[in-house]
Design a protein around this motif. Sequence first.
Motif, PDB file in Angstrom:
ATOM      1  N   LYS A 113     -13.826   5.605   0.557  1.00 50.69           N
ATOM      2  CA  LYS A 113     -14.759   6.275  -0.353  1.00 50.69           C
ATOM      3  C   LYS A 113     -16.196   5.871  -0.033  1.00 50.69           C
ATOM      4  N   MET A 114     -16.394   4.584   0.252  1.00 56.51           N
ATOM      5  CA  MET A 114     -17.729   4.110   0.606  1.00 56.51           C
ATOM      6  C   MET A 114     -18.240   4.821   1.854  1.00 56.51           C
ATOM      7  N   LEU A 115     -17.347   5.101   2.769  1.00 55.59           N
ATOM      8  CA  LEU A 115     -17.727   5.749   4.023  1.00 55.59           C
ATOM      9  C   LEU A 115     -17.754   7.277   3.895  1.00 55.59           C
ATOM     10  N   LYS A 116     -17.416   7.777   2.700  1.00 50.58           N
ATOM     11  CA  LYS A 116     -17.340   9.220   2.443  1.00 50.58           C
ATOM     12  C   LYS A 116     -16.397   9.900   3.438  1.00 50.58           C
ATOM     13  N   HIS A 117     -15.271   9.268   3.638  1.00 48.16           N
ATOM     14  CA  HIS A 117     -14.271   9.729   4.595  1.00 48.16           C
ATOM     15  C   HIS A 117     -13.552  10.969   4.072  1.00 48.16           C
ATOM     16  N   LEU A 118     -13.218  11.872   4.972  1.00 47.50           N
ATOM     17  CA  LEU A 118     -12.548  13.124   4.602  1.00 47.50           C
ATOM     18  C   LEU A 118     -11.131  12.925   4.081  1.00 47.50           C
ATOM     19  N   HIS A 119     -10.483  11.810   4.429  1.00 46.81           N
ATOM     20  CA  HIS A 119      -9.080  11.613   4.074  1.00 46.81           C
ATOM     21  C   HIS A 119      -8.886  10.711   2.863  1.00 46.81           C
ATOM     22  N   LEU A 120      -9.875  10.653   1.998  1.00 44.87           N
ATOM     23  CA  LEU A 120      -9.808   9.777   0.827  1.00 44.87           C
ATOM     24  C   LEU A 120      -8.575  10.069  -0.029  1.00 44.87           C
ATOM     25  N   LYS A 121      -8.335  11.306  -0.372  1.00 44.05           N
ATOM     26  CA  LYS A 121      -7.203  11.667  -1.245  1.00 44.05           C
ATOM     27  C   LYS A 121      -5.873  11.285  -0.594  1.00 44.05           C
ATOM     28  N   HIS A 122      -5.762  11.493   0.699  1.00 52.26           N
ATOM     29  CA  HIS A 122      -4.547  11.133   1.427  1.00 52.26           C
ATOM     30  C   HIS A 122      -4.260   9.638   1.279  1.00 52.26           C
ATOM     31  N   PHE A 123      -5.256   8.804   1.524  1.00 53.01           N
ATOM     32  CA  PHE A 123      -5.052   7.362   1.443  1.00 53.01           C
ATOM     33  C   PHE A 123      -4.855   6.893   0.001  1.00 53.01           C
ATOM     34  N   GLN A 124      -5.443   7.578  -0.949  1.00 54.90           N
ATOM     35  CA  GLN A 124      -5.166   7.252  -2.352  1.00 54.90           C
ATOM     36  C   GLN A 124      -3.691   7.503  -2.662  1.00 54.90           C
ATOM     37  N   ASN A 125      -3.170   8.621  -2.191  1.00 54.89           N
ATOM     38  CA  ASN A 125      -1.754   8.942  -2.420  1.00 54.89           C
ATOM     39  C   ASN A 125      -0.825   7.977  -1.692  1.00 54.89           C
ATOM     40  N   VAL A 126      -1.173   7.617  -0.470  1.00 53.56           N
ATOM     41  CA  VAL A 126      -0.370   6.654   0.288  1.00 53.56           C
ATOM     42  C   VAL A 126      -0.353   5.314  -0.439  1.00 53.56           C
ATOM     43  N   GLU A 127      -1.495   4.889  -0.924  1.00 56.74           N
ATOM     44  CA  GLU A 127      -1.571   3.604  -1.618  1.00 56.74           C
ATOM     45  C   GLU A 127      -0.682   3.597  -2.859  1.00 56.74           C
ATOM     46  N   ILE A 128      -0.678   4.676  -3.617  1.00 57.07           N
ATOM     47  CA  ILE A 128       0.170   4.757  -4.814  1.00 57.07           C
ATOM     48  C   ILE A 128       1.642   4.618  -4.428  1.00 57.07           C
ATOM     49  N   VAL A 129       2.067   5.308  -3.377  1.00 58.87           N
ATOM     50  CA  VAL A 129       3.456   5.218  -2.920  1.00 58.87           C
ATOM     51  C   VAL A 129       3.769   3.792  -2.480  1.00 58.87           C
ATOM     52  N   ALA A 130       2.901   3.215  -1.657  1.00 60.57           N
ATOM     53  CA  ALA A 130       3.148   1.861  -1.141  1.00 60.57           C
ATOM     54  C   ALA A 130       3.204   0.838  -2.269  1.00 60.57           C
ATOM     55  N   VAL A 131       2.285   0.905  -3.192  1.00 57.27           N
ATOM     56  CA  VAL A 131       2.253  -0.063  -4.296  1.00 57.27           C
ATOM     57  C   VAL A 131       3.456   0.112  -5.211  1.00 57.27           C
ATOM     58  N   SER A 132       3.830   1.336  -5.484  1.00 54.74           N
ATOM     59  CA  SER A 132       4.941   1.556  -6.420  1.00 54.74           C
ATOM     60  C   SER A 132       6.311   1.346  -5.768  1.00 54.74           C
ATOM     61  N   LYS A 133       6.479   1.698  -4.511  1.00 54.51           N
ATOM     62  CA  LYS A 133       7.805   1.658  -3.882  1.00 54.51           C
ATOM     63  C   LYS A 133       8.131   0.342  -3.182  1.00 54.51           C
ATOM     64  N   SER A 134       7.120  -0.428  -2.779  1.00 55.49           N
ATOM     65  CA  SER A 134       7.395  -1.682  -2.073  1.00 55.49           C
ATOM     66  C   SER A 134       8.126  -2.655  -2.974  1.00 55.49           C
ATOM     67  N   ARG A 135       9.048  -3.395  -2.384  1.00 57.35           N
ATOM     68  CA  ARG A 135       9.727  -4.438  -3.155  1.00 57.35           C
ATOM     69  C   ARG A 135       8.739  -5.549  -3.505  1.00 57.35           C
ATOM     70  N   TYR A 136       7.928  -5.913  -2.509  1.00 55.08           N
ATOM     71  CA  TYR A 136       6.902  -6.928  -2.717  1.00 55.08           C
ATOM     72  C   TYR A 136       5.592  -6.455  -2.115  1.00 55.08           C
ATOM     73  N   LEU A 137       4.523  -6.977  -2.687  1.00 56.71           N
ATOM     74  CA  LEU A 137       3.178  -6.752  -2.171  1.00 56.71           C
ATOM     75  C   LEU A 137       2.597  -8.109  -1.799  1.00 56.71           C
ATOM     76  N   VAL A 138       1.843  -8.155  -0.730  1.00 60.24           N
ATOM     77  CA  VAL A 138       1.204  -9.395  -0.304  1.00 60.24           C
ATOM     78  C   VAL A 138      -0.298  -9.187  -0.345  1.00 60.24           C
ATOM     79  N   ALA A 139      -0.982 -10.153  -0.918  1.00 62.37           N
ATOM     80  CA  ALA A 139      -2.447 -10.115  -0.982  1.00 62.37           C
ATOM     81  C   ALA A 139      -2.993 -11.471  -0.562  1.00 62.37           C
TER      82      ALA A 139
END
Length: 171
Positions: A113-139
Amino acid sequence: MILFISDYPTPQNEREGMMQRVRFIDSIFVNQEKFYLQLNNSLRFSSYQVSSNTWVYKANAFFHKKIIMEVATKASLIYVHSIYNSSKAIFLYNLFSEKIITDLHGVVPEEIKMLKHLHLKHFQNVEIVAVSKSRYLVAVTESMVQHFQNKYSEIPVSKKSLIVPLLSQKK
């Protein structure tokens, strides 16, 4: 066997922050059999052995899905390095969510979003899937976990998150 969805650290890319993280996580599993799956746009599949227990596969998620599925099925753990790599392997989340760990590596949609990238919505959707479906998240930090918990309050992010700080490695 552990399947890493990531590029493999090489002398050409090892100074990149993400590759330093990949190398650090790899060091935790030093005695495990490992496959690195580098998903790309090439029509050609290639593979090579890095060490006695580590292989690298370079494949296209669409054209080489059969090989990818065979390796993913055999894996006891699938470790996805970043939402960028989640985007390339999104089809694995519905099939193997119980054995997927996603290393968040930052806040990708916000960076885009900061870079005003064209694929913002795509990566937002991917992030939702990854966060919700992963067994574990690492930070890397507790504040990153808190960011994701606040962003996705309906998902038990805190309960399935592990903090693994990036510790400097001496060479």
